[in-house]
Every structure is written in C-alpha cells, then in structure tokens.
Design an enzyme around this catalytic site. Structure first.
Site, short mmCIF file in Angstrom:
data_model
loop_
_atom_site.label_atom_id
_atom_site.label_comp_id
_atom_site.label_asym_id
_atom_site.label_seq_id
_atom_site.Cartn_x
_atom_site.Cartn_y
_atom_site.Cartn_z
N ARG A 68 -7.16 -6.98 -9.54
CA ARG A 68 -8.08 -8.15 -9.81
C ARG A 68 -9.53 -7.73 -10.04
NH1 ARG A 68 -10.97 -8.01 -5.18
NH2 ARG A 68 -9.81 -7.53 -3.22
N GLU B 77 -2.55 6.42 8.56
CA GLU B 77 -3.03 7.22 7.41
C GLU B 77 -4.49 8.17 8.10
OE1 GLU B 77 -6.22 5.71 4.40
OE2 GLU B 77 -4.26 5.31 3.66
N HIS C 44 -14.76 -2.52 8.62
CA HIS C 44 -14.15 -2.06 7.42
C HIS C 44 -14.18 -3.24 6.38
CE1 HIS C 44 -12.19 1.08 9.77
NE2 HIS C 44 -11.72 0.02 10.58
N LYS D 63 0.72 -1.17 -0.02
CA LYS D 63 -0.04 -0.10 -0.11
C LYS D 63 0.75 1.39 0.04
CE LYS D 63 -4.23 -1.79 1.89
NZ LYS D 63 -3.94 -3.19 2.06
#
Length: 447
Positions: free
Chosen positions: A292, A200, A235, A116
C-alpha cells in the site's frame, strides 16, 4: 484512465488522495462515519456518502457498505489509502469483481505479503537476505523454546498478521519468552483476528530502512530510494527521513536494486514498500512488504518531486512505468517528517478530545498533511494522528533546523500531543550526528 474514484478512508489520507484526484481531473467520492461528519475532507470531495456508526467495523471496515457505495456512485476505481482495508485481499478481489478497479497491488500479492512468514518465504525464494526466524509457532512450549534457542536469544515474538508494531515483544531469556508468547498471541488475536505468531532474531540497535517501490503490470519495477524510519516509540514510527543519514550510497543503492530485481522476477505490481533492518555490521535483512501507500510517502515525494498517489493511480490503471515517472529519478536535498499524535508524550496513551486550538506551521519547505480543522474532535475510535509535518531543505542539518522551527510554531490545545518527544529527538546530538537506530527515540526519552 479512471473517471471517478471512491476513497475508502478518512481524515488526512482521504484529503491527500482527493487533492491528487482533483489535479488529475478525476472525480472523487468520499465516505464518512457518524464520528467524521464534520471533517474537512468531505467538503473537498465531489460526492459524499455516509457509511454508518463510528466503530470501524460498522463503517470503514464494512465491505458490504463500501461496495454498495461503489454501485450507487458509479465509481470505477477504489483508493484504499493506508490502514483499514488497504491490505485486505478479500476486499481488493471484491472491488475488482464489482467492475471497479482496486488501486493497489493485485489481490494475490496482497494475500502473499499480508502474512509475514509466508512473505518471508516468498521473498527468500527471490534472493532477499533474511535474519534467522522460526516458522509459525504452535502451542508446544518445548518446540517454541527449541526454536528460540536455535535462533539464539534475544528474540522478537511477532504476529504473523497485522503491523504497526502491535504485539511485537522482545525476549532475552526462556522465562521472558514464555510471557511474551502468551501476551503476543492475545494481542494479535484481539488486533488482527489471528493469534498466529513466530520468532525472529532481535537485532541490537539496527537501522529501519525501507524502500519505496513502484511497478507496472508489464513486468517493470523501480525503487524511489530509501526512507530511514529508525526513530520509533514502541516499534511504531514517529520520525522518518530521506535519504538515510550516514549510510554509504553504494550500499543503499545495491540493496534497492536487489529488491527491484526480486519485484520484477516475481511479477509484483503497482506500489509497495520493502521494509528492512540494517545491523551494525552493515548487513540488510528483509522484514516485510507493505502492499500500500505508506503514511510517510510524502518524504519520498519531497526529495523526488514525484506524486506517489498519482503514480499509484496511473499504474493501477495499466500505465507503463516509463509513462509515469522519469527514467532516472534523482534525490534533491533532504526531507524529514514528524507524525503529530494526540497522545501523552511520555507514556504514549491516546489523548482524545476537541481541538480547541489548531495552528499548524507553513512557509518555504514546510508541508503539512492534516485531516482536521480547529473545533474537530479526535475520537477514540481511530488512530490518534492529528497531522504530519514534512520539511524539505537542501541538506539534513537545514531540514532538522526547519523542523524544529516548524514544531515550535505549532500550537495545539485541547489534547496532549507527542510534539515534546519529537522536539527532544530533534535537539539530540546523537540524532543530529545521524547515528540513529530503532532504540534511540526511547533512549532519548530515558525509557
């Protein structure tokens, strides 16, 4: 064009890919673990191969066994589905080296987007907007705290590898941060084999908006509109829809075009989903790129009429984008998907067991993707999703009404399911208004 494709997956997605292969006139090869030997997708494939014990590491994640099946079957393509090895750059490279073709982005892109922090750095170079974040965190607590204070609390602690919301923990203070970092490292190490984490900025009540991307190997890319995936539990997505409700089309299209420009400039290929958050001020922030097919791809298929599996296969085979999809895709109506899981509807713990009764809805506008038949067992070895129910209607209100009717007609006995949770969301006035955000699902549940 491919002659024979190995589907390196199981259940609903294997069944879905096999259906498109049959329509395309391509022979299919299915694989199965000991736990899946009775699942219906096997009877629908042209060839089947047993690949080991139930544990994923001994079957669906066993690259050597899958490569052996490629050789024995003579498959010239491998469709990875989603999950398992679908975003494994090493597997993609080994498939390509075997003489077959991995049906997905080039291994280099899978590698670049699979981490990430590196993905954010890559996309930032191509102009993607980013929320404040840190680099990878080391064991220095003072440096970690300084990074959090620079970003500004609240922050989200996130694994650098993996996905599905696993290991993502919020921290609103230094004390919470210390606990979250410890827990996130542990969860990331167990789940993804990497304990790398980063920070983040935690947005308050954002929208989770993702863009479906198709790209050929000739420098062309497009987006097939957006999906709103804001209804989540811990999440993880539960309800997805398209188009996103109560968002200005000009704003959404502008962000989609911005992503496409980045994809073309960077040379990205085949298929992907650019995930973003949109804050309450209307600003988008890039989250990650999934290299994907998505679980929720059917939502896009329903509003566009485009078979994404077939498009993915043709693009991987070298076709140009204008040979695969219409030059000007259009949105037709509204589509909503509910993921039906074998799990406790309040605590969301998996609920393995035998599907003693499995009656799924049907009718105009109703589509169900299911990997099981009545009498099959939901095992503890894999993701507990039983089915996906998708409803397509002329507008959002009718799609919601159709989904509520579809879930009411669904009868599943032998395991607990999350259907009561989905029904509460669909009946909620805030959801009906379109004022959704990533915390709304748990808010409706009172958690």
């Amino acid at each position: 064009m491919f002659q024979k494709i190995l589907v390196a997956n199981r259940g609903a997605i294997a069944r879905r890919v096999i259906r498109s292969l049959r329509q395309m006139g391509i022979r299919s090869v299915a694989v199965y673990s000991e736990a899946d030997k009775d699942l219906p997708y096997l009877a629908e494939a042209d060839e089947t191969y047993a690949i080991g014990a139930a544990a994923p590491l001994e079957s669906y994640l066993n690259q050597d066994l899958l490569l052996q099946v490629i050789k024995e079957s003579g498959a010239d393509g491998v469709h990875p589905g989603y999950g398992f090895l679908s975003e494994n750059a090493t597997f993609a490279a080994r498939v390509n080296a075997s003489g077959a073709r991995f049906i997905g982005p080039s291994p280099e892109w899978i590698e670049a987007m699979g981490h990430k922090t590196r993905a954010r750095e890559t996309m930032a170079r191509y102009g993607m907007p980013m929320s404040p974040s840190s680099g990878l965190l080391d064991e220095d607590w003072t440096a970690t705290l300084a990074a959090a204070e620079k970003i500004g609390f609240p922050v989200l602690v996130k694994p650098a590898a993996g996905g599905g919301g696993i290991g993502m923990l919020a921290a609103h203070s230094a004390e919470e941060l210390q606990n979250a970092v410890t827990q996130a490292r542990s969860m990331a190490g167990r789940s993804f084999g990497s304990a790398e984490i980063y920070l983040e900025k935690l947005m308050v009540q954002p929208r989770h908006i993702e863009f479906q991307i198709l790209a050929d190997r000739h420098g062309n890319a497009c987006h097939l509109f957006e999906r709103d995936c804001s209804i989540q539990r811990r999440h993880q997505k539960v309800i997805e829809e398209s188009p996103a409700p109560r968002l200005p089309r000009t704003d959404v299209e502008a962000m989609g075009d911005r992503i496409v420009q980045a994809m073309e400039a960077s040379g990205y290929d085949v298929i992907g989903t650019a995930e973003t958050l949109r804050d309450r001020d209307g600003l988008f922030s890039f989250l990650e790129m999934n290299t994907r097919l998505q679980v929720e791809h059917a939502v896009t298929e329903e509003i566009t009429g485009i078979d994404l599996v077939a498009a993915q296969i043709r693009l991987a085979g070298g076709a140009r984008l204008n040979e695969v999809i219409p030059s000007q895709p259009q949105i037709n109506g509204h589509a909503i998907e509910v993921r039906i899981y074998a799990e406790d509807p309040v605590r969301f713990y998996p609920s393995p067991g035998t599907l003693k009764t499995l009656r799924l809805p049907s009718g105009p506008g109703v589509r169900v993707e299911c990997g099981f038949s009545e009498g099959n067992r939901i095992t503890p070895y894999y993701d507990p999703m039983i089915a996906k129910c998708i409803v397509h209607a002329p507008d959002r209100a009718q799609a919601i009404a159709g989904m509520r009717a579809a879930l009411e007609a669904t009868v599943i006995e032998g395991v607990k399911t999350n259907i009561p949770f989905a029904q509460k969301v669909l009946a909620d006035a805030t959801f009906a208004s379109g004022e959704v955000h990533t915390g709304l699902g748990m808010q409706i549940l009172g958690q």
